[in-house]
Design an enzyme around this catalytic site. Sequence first.
Site, PDB file in Angstrom:
ATOM      1  N   SER A 113       0.832  -1.196   0.000  1.00  0.00           N
ATOM      2  CA  SER A 113       0.000   0.000   0.000  1.00  0.00           C
ATOM      3  C   SER A 113       0.863   1.240   0.000  1.00  0.00           C
ATOM      4  O   SER A 113       0.350   2.346  -0.088  1.00  0.00           O
ATOM      5  CB  SER A 113      -0.926   0.006   1.213  1.00  0.00           C
ATOM      6  OG  SER A 113      -0.194  -0.282   2.373  1.00  0.00           O
TER       7      SER A 113
ATOM      8  N   HIS B  59      -3.552  -4.338  -5.547  1.00  0.00           N
ATOM      9  CA  HIS B  59      -3.817  -3.792  -4.215  1.00  0.00           C
ATOM     10  C   HIS B  59      -5.265  -4.016  -3.809  1.00  0.00           C
ATOM     11  O   HIS B  59      -6.178  -3.440  -4.394  1.00  0.00           O
ATOM     12  CB  HIS B  59      -3.463  -2.294  -4.205  1.00  0.00           C
ATOM     13  CG  HIS B  59      -3.525  -1.685  -2.850  1.00  0.00           C
ATOM     14  ND1 HIS B  59      -3.934  -0.398  -2.627  1.00  0.00           N
ATOM     15  CD2 HIS B  59      -3.236  -2.199  -1.637  1.00  0.00           C
ATOM     16  CE1 HIS B  59      -3.892  -0.158  -1.326  1.00  0.00           C
ATOM     17  NE2 HIS B  59      -3.471  -1.225  -0.716  1.00  0.00           N
TER      18      HIS B  59
ATOM     19  N   GLU C  73      -6.894  -2.175  -7.001  1.00  0.00           N
ATOM     20  CA  GLU C  73      -6.091  -1.240  -7.790  1.00  0.00           C
ATOM     21  C   GLU C  73      -5.010  -2.064  -8.478  1.00  0.00           C
ATOM     22  O   GLU C  73      -4.264  -2.790  -7.821  1.00  0.00           O
ATOM     23  CB  GLU C  73      -5.443  -0.180  -6.883  1.00  0.00           C
ATOM     24  CG  GLU C  73      -6.432   0.846  -6.366  1.00  0.00           C
ATOM     25  CD  GLU C  73      -5.823   1.828  -5.370  1.00  0.00           C
ATOM     26  OE1 GLU C  73      -6.219   3.003  -5.383  1.00  0.00           O
ATOM     27  OE2 GLU C  73      -4.971   1.419  -4.556  1.00  0.00           O
TER      28      GLU C  73
ATOM     29  N   ASN D 156      -5.431   5.300  -1.146  1.00  0.00           N
ATOM     30  CA  ASN D 156      -4.676   5.729   0.033  1.00  0.00           C
ATOM     31  C   ASN D 156      -4.232   7.179  -0.067  1.00  0.00           C
ATOM     32  O   ASN D 156      -4.106   7.869   0.936  1.00  0.00           O
ATOM     33  CB  ASN D 156      -3.471   4.826   0.262  1.00  0.00           C
ATOM     34  CG  ASN D 156      -3.897   3.485   0.835  1.00  0.00           C
ATOM     35  OD1 ASN D 156      -4.982   3.356   1.374  1.00  0.00           O
ATOM     36  ND2 ASN D 156      -3.044   2.489   0.701  1.00  0.00           N
TER      37      ASN D 156
HETATM   38  N1  CAA Z   1     -13.977 -10.857   6.556  1.00  0.00           N
HETATM   39  C1  CAA Z   1     -14.968 -11.365   5.810  1.00  0.00           C
HETATM   40  N2  CAA Z   1     -16.196 -10.822   5.742  1.00  0.00           N
HETATM   41  C2  CAA Z   1     -16.440  -9.732   6.479  1.00  0.00           C
HETATM   42  C3  CAA Z   1     -15.453  -9.141   7.300  1.00  0.00           C
HETATM   43  C4  CAA Z   1     -14.172  -9.754   7.311  1.00  0.00           C
HETATM   44  N3  CAA Z   1     -13.168  -9.264   8.048  1.00  0.00           N
HETATM   45  N4  CAA Z   1     -15.985  -8.041   7.883  1.00  0.00           N
HETATM   46  C5  CAA Z   1     -17.260  -7.951   7.460  1.00  0.00           C
HETATM   47  N5  CAA Z   1     -17.533  -8.961   6.615  1.00  0.00           N
HETATM   48  C6  CAA Z   1     -18.774  -9.168   5.880  1.00  0.00           C
HETATM   49  C7  CAA Z   1     -19.878  -9.620   6.788  1.00  0.00           C
HETATM   50  O1  CAA Z   1     -19.922 -11.002   6.906  1.00  0.00           O
HETATM   51  C8  CAA Z   1     -21.110  -9.048   6.110  1.00  0.00           C
HETATM   52  O2  CAA Z   1     -21.553  -9.841   5.047  1.00  0.00           O
HETATM   53  P1  CAA Z   1     -23.141 -10.054   4.762  1.00  0.00           P
HETATM   54  O3  CAA Z   1     -23.729  -8.665   4.651  1.00  0.00           O
HETATM   55  O4  CAA Z   1     -23.198 -10.826   3.477  1.00  0.00           O
HETATM   56  O5  CAA Z   1     -23.646 -10.799   5.925  1.00  0.00           O
HETATM   57  C9  CAA Z   1     -20.606  -7.772   5.466  1.00  0.00           C
HETATM   58  O6  CAA Z   1     -19.202  -7.923   5.340  1.00  0.00           O
HETATM   59  C10 CAA Z   1     -20.941  -6.577   6.302  1.00  0.00           C
HETATM   60  O7  CAA Z   1     -20.402  -6.805   7.593  1.00  0.00           O
HETATM   61  P2  CAA Z   1     -21.077  -6.386   8.966  1.00  0.00           P
HETATM   62  O8  CAA Z   1     -22.567  -6.344   8.820  1.00  0.00           O
HETATM   63  O9  CAA Z   1     -20.484  -7.203  10.052  1.00  0.00           O
HETATM   64  O10 CAA Z   1     -20.479  -4.979   9.232  1.00  0.00           O
HETATM   65  P3  CAA Z   1     -20.724  -3.623   8.515  1.00  0.00           P
HETATM   66  O11 CAA Z   1     -22.016  -3.539   7.772  1.00  0.00           O
HETATM   67  O12 CAA Z   1     -20.433  -2.657   9.563  1.00  0.00           O
HETATM   68  O13 CAA Z   1     -19.583  -3.592   7.414  1.00  0.00           O
HETATM   69  C11 CAA Z   1     -17.398  -3.146   6.645  1.00  0.00           C
HETATM   70  C12 CAA Z   1     -18.255  -3.789   7.735  1.00  0.00           C
HETATM   71  C13 CAA Z   1     -17.616  -3.896   5.334  1.00  0.00           C
HETATM   72  C14 CAA Z   1     -15.955  -3.272   7.097  1.00  0.00           C
HETATM   73  C15 CAA Z   1     -17.853  -1.632   6.469  1.00  0.00           C
HETATM   74  O14 CAA Z   1     -17.824  -1.000   7.714  1.00  0.00           O
HETATM   75  C16 CAA Z   1     -16.958  -0.871   5.530  1.00  0.00           C
HETATM   76  O15 CAA Z   1     -17.134  -0.889   4.327  1.00  0.00           O
HETATM   77  N6  CAA Z   1     -15.970  -0.134   6.089  1.00  0.00           N
HETATM   78  C17 CAA Z   1     -14.957   0.621   5.323  1.00  0.00           C
HETATM   79  C18 CAA Z   1     -13.734  -0.222   5.205  1.00  0.00           C
HETATM   80  C19 CAA Z   1     -12.638   0.446   4.401  1.00  0.00           C
HETATM   81  O16 CAA Z   1     -12.621   1.639   4.157  1.00  0.00           O
HETATM   82  N7  CAA Z   1     -11.668  -0.373   3.961  1.00  0.00           N
HETATM   83  C20 CAA Z   1     -10.536   0.129   3.205  1.00  0.00           C
HETATM   84  C21 CAA Z   1      -9.430   0.558   4.124  1.00  0.00           C
HETATM   85  S1  CAA Z   1      -8.033   1.143   3.228  1.00  0.00           S
HETATM   86  C22 CAA Z   1      -7.201  -0.240   2.803  1.00  0.00           C
HETATM   87  O17 CAA Z   1      -7.510  -1.336   3.145  1.00  0.00           O
HETATM   88  C23 CAA Z   1      -6.028  -0.022   1.921  1.00  0.00           C
HETATM   89  C24 CAA Z   1      -4.729   0.094   2.561  1.00  0.00           C
HETATM   90  O18 CAA Z   1      -3.731  -0.179   1.885  1.00  0.00           O
HETATM   91  C25 CAA Z   1      -4.548   0.627   3.913  1.00  0.00           C
END
Ligand code: CAA
Length: 467
Positions: free
Chosen positions: A119, A140, A152, A190
């Site tokens: 990243s 990514h 990405e 990012n």
């Molecule tokens: N592994 C697998 N599945 C997961 C999971 C995990 N760690 N976390 C959540 N899920 C799944 C759940 O099982 C659920 O699936 P269903 O709807 O089919 O049942 C779905 O995702 C939604 O989960 P939850 O209902 O438990 O939780 P939520 O609605 O609060 O969603 C989230 C959780 C998807 C993380 C949401 O909060 C979200 O989109 N957050 C933003 C995350 C983000 O910005 N990520 C990018 C970060 S930057 C990066 O990663 C790049 C880098 O290089 C730093």
Amino acid sequence: MVFETVGVVGLGTMGAGIAEVFARAGIRVVGVEADQEALDRGLGHLEASTGRALEKGRLSAGEREEILSRVTLTTSRDDLRDADLVVEAIPEVMEYKVALFTDLDRICKPSAVLATNTSSLQVTALAAATGRPGRVVGMHFFNPAPVMGLVEVVGTVVTEPGVVTSVSDLAVRLGKTPVAVGDRAGFVVNRLLLPYLNHAVTLLDHGVAARDDIDNAMRLGVGLPMGPFSLLDLIGLDTSYEIMGVLFEESRSERHVPSPLLRSYVAAGWLGRKSGRGFYGESAAESTPEKAAASTVRVEGSQELAATLAAAGFKDSAEPDVVLRVGEAALGERVVQVRVTGKVAELSGSVLTSRQAVLCARDLLRVAGYTPVPCRRSVIDALLYAHLNDAVHMYSSGYASIADIDAAMRLGCGYPQGPFELMESIGLAKVRDGLRALYAEHLSPSFAPAPLLDQLVTAGLDAFPRA
Ligand code: CAA
């Protein structure tokens, strides 16, 4: 290019998630870790994630077995000799990655594509460490990898024609949306996300608002899936700090200076979820709903807010306990400035406002169904407008298209709308004027409206140009 067997090196949270994504798409996976203990942890991630899907009824027991059976786990890199693609997800240390890529170059067949999930490190530098620089790309993924819809695909100046397209096609086969970009620090997501998260840490550090209030403002007010501090804890504070460092190294921009508070948390070993404590981590005290201490209130500047409070049982009087002022600022001991965004009410007092009045305002707004966000000045304006402005700068620099930036933020970070869609919903003039006001107050280049935004507003347009 046919990708039937894929290697994944490093089975931490990201690597295990990536292995799962490939296995779910019917692809054979060879998962490699340094030792048996790390391998067992990797298997634990895979079992937990697919187990959760099973519990939620999204996978049958048979499907889960099939997915797990496609993954072969090993501590020997030599087992990657037949892989068509290897994705690396080991810690973000250049020396480790260069050593790994040198090794992979020796072990893997000449046609294999080597990809990094980095990243923050330069993909070109990793390509140059191999004898096949044309077949090294960035791939990514976003955390959690099984959930987030974006990949990405990073091509470099030496990438052979066709490799980025083939890897992008593979991402589609995985059920993801690829966005192909060049090798610039932070890529699309990012480079936009981290400065915004870092900015939230600065606001916390400067006492503009509290952690939970900033998170609430961005989640409930703007509609983002997570507030900045929950997201920093998910990404990892160390990773976030490193990415900021790399952005700053490349841009030397004030916007990319890593927050000293973030650095302190990392130094303290508070890295977020992975270490059990980050911005969150101490068990939060149960908050008991507070009763409003105010019984009389006057609302100035918003009939809608006045009606909501009247419906919640608060009465106006000649000498109200608190005056809620929307719009133009006013001064007074009982006057509290309020800004409503969705169900969030940001509230701030002036130098004359008593603490009691701010507390009354907070409690009665909560009783009236809003999420109150006490702040010294609007958190939403500062965080959101600077973030959106960055997206305009990115587009104007020619790095990525408006459609790609919008898709990347929607699919990579779960935004309800991409930054350009969001600006168009808010109104370009409102965003531009908000930036101007912030710039006048802070004189920070982060808030100076991007020339394109300014010009569109001046020309009377309310949408960005799309091809
Ligand atoms: N592994 C697998 N599945 C997961 C999971 C995990 N760690 N976390 C959540 N899920 C799944 C759940 O099982 C659920 O699936 P269903 O709807 O089919 O049942 C779905 O995702 C939604 O989960 P939850 O209902 O438990 O939780 P939520 O609605 O609060 O969603 C989230 C959780 C998807 C993380 C949401 O909060 C979200 O989109 N957050 C933003 C995350 C983000 O910005 N990520 C990018 C970060 S930057 C990066 O990663 C790049 C880098 O290089 C730093």
